[in-house]
Write a protein that holds these residues in place. Sequence first.
Motif, PDB file in Angstrom:
ATOM      1  N   CYS A 125       0.844  -1.200   0.000  1.00 13.66           N
ATOM      2  CA  CYS A 125       0.000   0.000   0.000  1.00 13.66           C
ATOM      3  C   CYS A 125       0.880   1.251   0.000  1.00 13.66           C
ATOM      4  N   CYS A 174      -6.836   4.823   2.674  1.00 13.76           N
ATOM      5  CA  CYS A 174      -5.421   5.031   2.361  1.00 13.76           C
ATOM      6  C   CYS A 174      -5.245   5.774   1.034  1.00 13.76           C
ATOM      7  N   CYS A 225      -0.078   3.104   3.820  1.00  8.53           N
ATOM      8  CA  CYS A 225       0.266   2.488   5.117  1.00  8.53           C
ATOM      9  C   CYS A 225       1.363   1.429   4.994  1.00  8.53           C
ATOM     10  N   CYS A 252      -4.416  -0.219  -0.022  1.00  7.78           N
ATOM     11  CA  CYS A 252      -5.173  -1.300   0.601  1.00  7.78           C
ATOM     12  C   CYS A 252      -6.663  -0.955   0.678  1.00  7.78           C
TER      13      CYS A 252
HETATM   14 ZN   LIG Z   1      -3.045   1.154   3.331  1.00  6.40          ZN
END
Ligand SMILES: [Zn+2]
Length: 209
Positions: free
Chosen positions: A142, A173, A145, A169
Amino acid sequence: MPETKTSKSLLRNSIKFPTFRDLPDENDVDPTYYDEGPYRFAPRQHWCFLGEIVGSYGLCRALLRVKDKDGQTIGQALVPQIKEGHTVAVLYGEQHGFLDMTVGIRVEEASIIKIIPCSLEQLLKASDDVAARNLNSQSRCCGSCGKEENTSGNTYLRLCSRCKQASYCGEVCQKKAWVDGHKADCKALVWARWFAARNWEVFNGYFEF
Ligand SMILES: [Zn+2]
Ligand SMILES: [Zn+2]
């Protein structure tokens, strides 16, 4: 010892993306870029000049001032919608001596010039990202994150629909990354992918923007 994969990304290639100094001169036949054909000289490969806009000037014909990967500043014919800090790309650019004794790149066709709405540094970095992604396609994570994709579990990442390069993800995000800076990087990635999608080795017809 494991082999370290070092790949110079496409836009950092000094033959296909030469600095101004390395561009062919329009009065010579540069063997790096041209083959002698039966009737005329034909390009043997593709190339494109990249320069970041640092100013504009000119009276009867507007001109851009740009700096290349070496930091050299030159003049270049103008196209609309110029903005300092953006990057101009000129396909098959050649060194041209203007009547006022300056040397630059003459652009007479709109199809060979494009203003890319990001800095040259951002564009080169995006090219590195595209090259890195191609080298190691299995381990995505991702862009916000850092969570890794795990297709045997249940973490699936979604690609940014614009650049198809950044992955996230989930929506939270993705939105966070957008405001944190992906909005600008995304445009650079779109163009880095445009360049990467073409075969720069073999010439069979001119590329156009
Ligand atoms: Zn993420
Ligand atoms: Zn994107």
